[in-house]
Design a protein around this motif. Structure first.
Motif, PDB file in Angstrom:
ATOM      1  N   VAL A  65      12.127  71.894  58.442  1.00  0.00           N
ATOM      2  CA  VAL A  65      12.391  70.602  57.815  1.00  0.00           C
ATOM      3  C   VAL A  65      12.564  69.558  58.914  1.00  0.00           C
ATOM      4  O   VAL A  65      13.307  69.770  59.869  1.00  0.00           O
ATOM      5  N   LYS A  66      11.866  68.452  58.780  1.00  0.00           N
ATOM      6  CA  LYS A  66      11.979  67.354  59.735  1.00  0.00           C
ATOM      7  C   LYS A  66      13.308  66.649  59.517  1.00  0.00           C
ATOM      8  O   LYS A  66      13.600  66.180  58.417  1.00  0.00           O
ATOM      9  N   ALA A  67      14.106  66.543  60.577  1.00  0.00           N
ATOM     10  CA  ALA A  67      15.420  65.915  60.451  1.00  0.00           C
ATOM     11  C   ALA A  67      15.313  64.404  60.265  1.00  0.00           C
ATOM     12  O   ALA A  67      16.127  63.806  59.565  1.00  0.00           O
ATOM     13  N   ASN A  68      14.324  63.790  60.883  1.00  0.00           N
ATOM     14  CA  ASN A  68      14.165  62.343  60.785  1.00  0.00           C
ATOM     15  C   ASN A  68      13.473  62.003  59.462  1.00  0.00           C
ATOM     16  O   ASN A  68      12.301  61.638  59.430  1.00  0.00           O
ATOM     17  N   SER A  69      14.233  62.173  58.380  1.00  0.00           N
ATOM     18  CA  SER A  69      13.640  62.042  57.056  1.00  0.00           C
ATOM     19  C   SER A  69      14.684  61.657  56.026  1.00  0.00           C
ATOM     20  O   SER A  69      15.888  61.763  56.276  1.00  0.00           O
ATOM     21  N   TRP A  70      14.179  61.238  54.887  1.00  0.00           N
ATOM     22  CA  TRP A  70      14.996  61.002  53.702  1.00  0.00           C
ATOM     23  C   TRP A  70      14.560  61.984  52.632  1.00  0.00           C
ATOM     24  O   TRP A  70      13.378  62.304  52.524  1.00  0.00           O
ATOM     25  N   ALA A  71      15.504  62.447  51.844  1.00  0.00           N
ATOM     26  CA  ALA A  71      15.225  63.308  50.696  1.00  0.00           C
ATOM     27  C   ALA A  71      15.600  62.549  49.435  1.00  0.00           C
ATOM     28  O   ALA A  71      16.660  61.915  49.377  1.00  0.00           O
TER      29      ALA A  71
END
Length: 153
Positions: free
Chosen positions: A20-26
């Motif tokens: 999972v890419k940490a620099n992200s929004w869910a």
């Protein structure tokens, strides 16, 4: 920066799954009934911060998933955020965003008018804005519930 920094759901610290890419929004939506009271939200996976929450209004889960993605895209454009990705666990919503049309069958009633107006506005935004960041599928079977989940299952 940490390889897999912690994220948060319902005040519980959770490590991000491998891949999972940490620099992200869910983003995710929750709905009690179909249709029923619907709400959606967005969480920053790097910090665990809630970026936004909307609702509840009468709608469907699929509408909420669609609106959450468009809301995230619009906010990223407004804040000039180009280096993040958006995770969603809804294939339908991702297709609707790609096609710039929400294929809901929700009937117009006084109770659903607000949700359907938001759908119309979201579709118009998608048609009039070229801004896009990658929208990735959250792999629930592999990674568990998306961190923006409302935890009602």
């Amino acid at each position: 920066m940490l390889q897999n920094p912690p994220t948060y759901r319902n005040d519980t610290v959770l490590p991000l799954p491998k891949g999972v890419k940490a620099n992200s929004w869910a983003v995710d939506a929750g709905c009690s009934g179909n249709p029923g009271p619907m709400e959606y939200q967005c969480v920053d996976l790097q910090t665990g911060a809630k970026i936004f929450h909307f609702g509840p209004i009468k709608g469907t889960n699929n509408i909420g998933e669609f609106l959450a993605i468009v809301h995230a895209l619009a906010l990223m454009e407004k804040q000039d955020i180009k280096d993040k990705v958006i995770y969603s666990d809804s294939v339908n919503a991702q297709i609707w965003v790609q096609k710039q049309q929400c294929k809901t069958k929700l009937e117009l009633t006084p109770e659903t008018e607000k949700a359907l107006e938001l759908v119309r506005r979201a579709e118009m935004w998608l048609r009039t804005h070229a801004f896009r960041v990658p929208i990735l599928k959250w792999e629930t079977k592999q990674w568990g519930e998306i961190p923006a989940d409302f935890g009602r299952k």
